[in-house]
Design an enzyme around this catalytic site. Structure first.
Site, PDB file in Angstrom:
ATOM      1  CG  ASP A 205      20.107   8.963  29.341  1.00 41.09           C
ATOM      2  OD1 ASP A 205      19.706   7.936  28.762  1.00 41.09           O
ATOM      3  OD2 ASP A 205      19.913   9.186  30.556  1.00 41.09           O
ATOM      4  CG  HIS A 378      17.521   7.025  32.255  1.00 38.13           C
ATOM      5  ND1 HIS A 378      18.857   7.083  31.920  1.00 38.13           N
ATOM      6  CD2 HIS A 378      17.374   5.918  33.022  1.00 38.13           C
ATOM      7  CE1 HIS A 378      19.484   6.043  32.447  1.00 38.13           C
ATOM      8  NE2 HIS A 378      18.621   5.322  33.117  1.00 38.13           N
TER       9      HIS A 378
END
Lengths: 562, 562
Positions: A205, A378
């Site tokens: 990610d 994130h």
């Protein structure tokens, strides 16, 4: 670092024993995540999400991953693994299953519950296989192990995929909140164990790779909410994402502490929180804390909390309509609005329009720009560095990001010692083969945007969008003329209509003689083919508009013979 | 705090001895600043700028202040004071002077030079009166005193306006950099003196009222640029605003230190820096430091700096075209791009598109998100608090901001002790009278957006924009039918053309029988009026498209009789 060469050709056949990775969405954009893994002629898909359109994609509802490449191989697909239930990871599932409804969906309990509730609207009953962290099971030739990761939705998973080609790990979306609301930590010991086994390819990610440090714990929002609730004079309206169960949990807890009742507003919020509550992911501290929005009018404003969507300034959302005084809930001086959410790049103008509207009616608006009412889902750069150091991958492929994010993530991997020639920056359609422990870009397959508009998928093309952009910027001028097929003389018209051009219909009186003249001279020259006459009309009016107004509306000439 | 009531009516006549303030732009938006002061039947205008359109104002080039209110009183205008030369303060001057070219322009040396160079393109030679800080002079009944303020362009001024109604101070755009590059400080002692005299109404820049603390000095960018220049491997491309003389100065200085030559790219950058250099505002450390962009190819890349515009992602700018490989300067691995500028809200998607494009070609992109390469030009909350404490105004009117900024600024004034009922939050068109030392909202005059599109001003209306939005989102379907006036039978058509609808022309074959049927039945019923037939065609095709595609393109029916 290897980059896709602009003139990359189609990939060669996958060498025997090799694993192929084909990102069909999510690399080069944040959204429509979909990655295909191929081994031994069989396919495994990870995620199948949507991308939301930008301003230069007008009228589009959704953008899908381009699965044209696997359309004639859907029988080879063993399963679609869904890492978590955000729209950019699950939103395209209904469209894929429309083509082949029996592809199994693999995911955690909450993920599958959210997907099933979405599929119900599309009247699709999927084949599902529920998994959870710690599970290891074969899906065709793919030996899959699932690991817990913490994200801005509960029950998210990473997946480790073992084939004879090696061990591939896909993080999904993750961060490393060390005090998660549900106590479910990102399984770093598990990732360490995989690292010790030897991760041949790590897909990571990239969303926050440009953001230094570590993401603040979700829990740190609680004292901020507490202060907001302590001083709020009247109603409190909280806007968030309809899937952010933990954020909503914190609002519920604050409401309970401060003796307020809560109502959910908006279809997706009501639906998802119902599911989350039924499955035990959302804990309601007191049975009658949550009330129906309709009974709010009977409560004093200082005992009310509304939780709704619309935090991205979506024009049809309840919040936007409140800002425009176009909603039964009328904002008044003393109301407090909390945008407890991210501000997705591109939405700023819409969000500030809502903030200004609410402020104008007297609301106090609290958002991430002026208080800690949001933390990202994130991993930031500090977390990514830690992650690379814990896992020591042999090859790295940044995923889930625009180019700036992918490159920043690649740089972080390099800084921790991953050799630069083992870091693969790919983009949608770029094919990466893992062969003999080395990941390499081997080719590129076509991978465009697939637009959903109304009931159609793929009918709206780049050409339609180009037309829309011209129409949206300049409007159009339509000109109709009927000519007598016998002698080429005008039988009716020219009828000129303009919309969006900023030129009034009566202004065109000046150009009618020019058109008549052009057609007369064409008739005299024996030019009578309809298409030629249309071109002539287009040129005549186009030139006139440009000279007189310096504009270039779309000119639509129609000449018919009668 | 007083707010404009939504149902505010037209203002009563201005009481004798009172001063009227009418903001015609800049309150409720950042842009098109223009404020009219009226005393004794005479008018004084402060600033006359443009607003740049947002995504929901497609095709518009510029938005002007709405000076309809003073159009028939232009003879009463004593002068337009221009506080500084940013587009949102001077950009509409050519349009105003087009209506009356002899309105005198009052401003500082650089401000007037930039305005004159702009007016030259419009072939207008203005009447100007140069002033500078410390000057006090009468302009009709307005006794004006000018004070130095520091901003992101040199030579900015605030203005104190004395009339028998009291002392009004307009800050213009300002901040309080204590180490300004040119040593020209915001004249706080001057403002203190005005405060001691007694400021009856203070109009204050609100842009950064939501931002805590103090703005970092411009000078702090220098060491960051120095590091960037020290490690850059190849070309350095710096994008900034074409008016930011001090930012460009810092880039020149860094280039000089690091032995690089500098070329300006882009018309406005070349032009403004030429003016600034000629007038001594831009100091070039070495005569041959600046070279023509055409000679850059002869220099090694590590000796090159380009300074251009395009920092807001403007699609036609050199920088955007470099990102798209659509410019002679081809970005390669190792190039460094610095966006040394703000990111104006609403431009994020466009700017990140450029950043991603440049990154994709291998450039290292440095921007305010990852390095201190920009500081704002507007006072932040800490500075505003200090300013209110130094000046102790009797009435405050926040200006230069959207609602969220105006309200935040009002809150700061209140926190320093300005009585809440002496703080006036107005918006465009809201009339504020200063009478007997008290500022009050007394009414509202119409004040819309005036759109410039191509050569026309005001021809594009909200209706045109609504049409453009529909066309841009949904496209259109035009239907042409010629009917025989004798019997109502179809003589030609239906001819159907669709653009931007995502529906192919051939798909309309299905609806043609429905149209024919509808027209036949109308003919049978004796309905023959063209307008009625057009409505019938519109309904028939609209219903068909909606049912089949769930879309609502604009339907443009044309029925003619032959």
């Amino acid at each position: 670092m290897s980059h896709p060469h602009p003139e990359l050709g189609p990939p060669p056949p996958l060498p025997k024993g090799g694993l192929r990775v084909i990102p069909l969405g999510g690399l080069g954009e944040i959204g429509r995540n979909m990655t295909v893994f191929e081994y031994g002629g069989r396919l495994l898909v990870v995620d199948c999400g949507v991308l939301f359109p930008e301003a230069d994609q007008p009228g589009v509802d959704l953008i899908l991953p381009d699965y044209e490449q696997i359309r004639d191989r859907l029988d080879d697909v063993e399963a679609v693994i869904l890492t978590h239930a955000h729209e950019d990871h699950i939103g395209a599932v209904p469209y894929l299953l429309r083509e082949k409804p029996d592809i199994p969906l693999v995911g955690s309990r909450l993920t599958l519950a959210f997907v099933e509730s979405k599929l119900l609207e599309h009247r699709i009953e999927p084949f599902t296989r529920e998994v959870h962290e710690g599970v290891r099971e074969r899906i065709g030739p793919f030996d899959c192990e699932f690991l817990a990761v913490n994200h801005s939705i509960p029950d998210a998973l990473a997946v480790a995929i073992r084939t004879p080609a090696g061990l591939v790990v896909h993080t999904g979306d993750f961060k490393m909140d060390q005090l998660p609301l549900d106590g479910r930590l990102t399984d770093l010991p598990g990732f360490v164990r995989l690292g010790e086994e030897g991760i041949d390819l790590l897909l990571v990610d990239s969303t926050n790779a440009e953001v230094p440090g570590f993401v603040t714990p979700e829990r740190d929002i609680a004292p901020v909410l507490d202060r907001v609730f302590a001083v709020a004079e009247r109603r409190i309206i909280v806007a968030s994402f309809a899937s952010h169960v933990h954020r909503v949990q914190q609002v519920l807890d604050a409401a309970y502490e401060h003796g307020r009742k809560v109502a959910f507003v908006g279809r997706s919020m009501v639906k998802n929180m119902g599911v989350a509550r039924d499955l035990g992911y959302l804990r309601v501290p007191e049975e009658d804390l949550i009330v129906d929005a309709r009974v709010l009018d009977d409560l004093p404003p200082e005992q009310v909390v509304l939780i709704c969507t619309g935090s991205q300034g979506e024009p049809m959302s309840a919040l936007s309509r409140m800002a425009n005084r176009d909603h039964p809930i009328r904002i008044v001086e003393g109301d407090t609005v909390v945008l407890a959410s991210s501000l997705i790049p591109g939405n700023e103008a819409a969000v500030y329009r809502v903030v200004n509207g609410l402020t104008r009616w007297g609301a106090k608006v609290i958002h991430k720009g002026n208080a800690l009412v949001h933390v990202s889902g994130h991993a930031a750069a500090g977390e990514l560095l830690l992650f690379y150091n814990l896992t020591r991958p042999r090859n790295v492929m940044p995923v889930h990001g625009e180019w700036r994010h992918l490159r920043a993530n690649a740089e972080l991997a390099a800084q921790t010692g991953v050799p630069r020639d083992r870091i693969v920056i790919a983009e949608d359609g770029v094919v990466v083969d893992l062969v003999d422990g080395v990941a390499r870009i081997v080719g590129k397959v076509p991978c465009g945007y697939v637009y959903v508009d109304g009931l159609t998928v793929g009918d709206v093309t780049e050409t339609s969008l180009k037309d829309r952009r011209i129409l949206g910027e300049e409007g159009f001028v339509s000109v109709f003329v009927a000519v007598d097929s016998a002698n080429g003389k005008i039988a009716a018209g020219p009828e000129i209509h303009a919309r969006g051009s900023g030129i009034g219909d009566e202004a065109f009186d000046d150009v009618i003689p020019l058109i008549e003249e052009a057609l007369a001279s064409a008739a005299a020259d024996g030019i009578g083919e309809v298409h030629q006459l249309e071109q002539l009309v287009r040129r005549t009016i186009g030139r006139w508009v440009n000279e007189k107004y310096r504009r270039r509306p779309m000119i639509v000439p129609v000449v018919v013979e009668v």
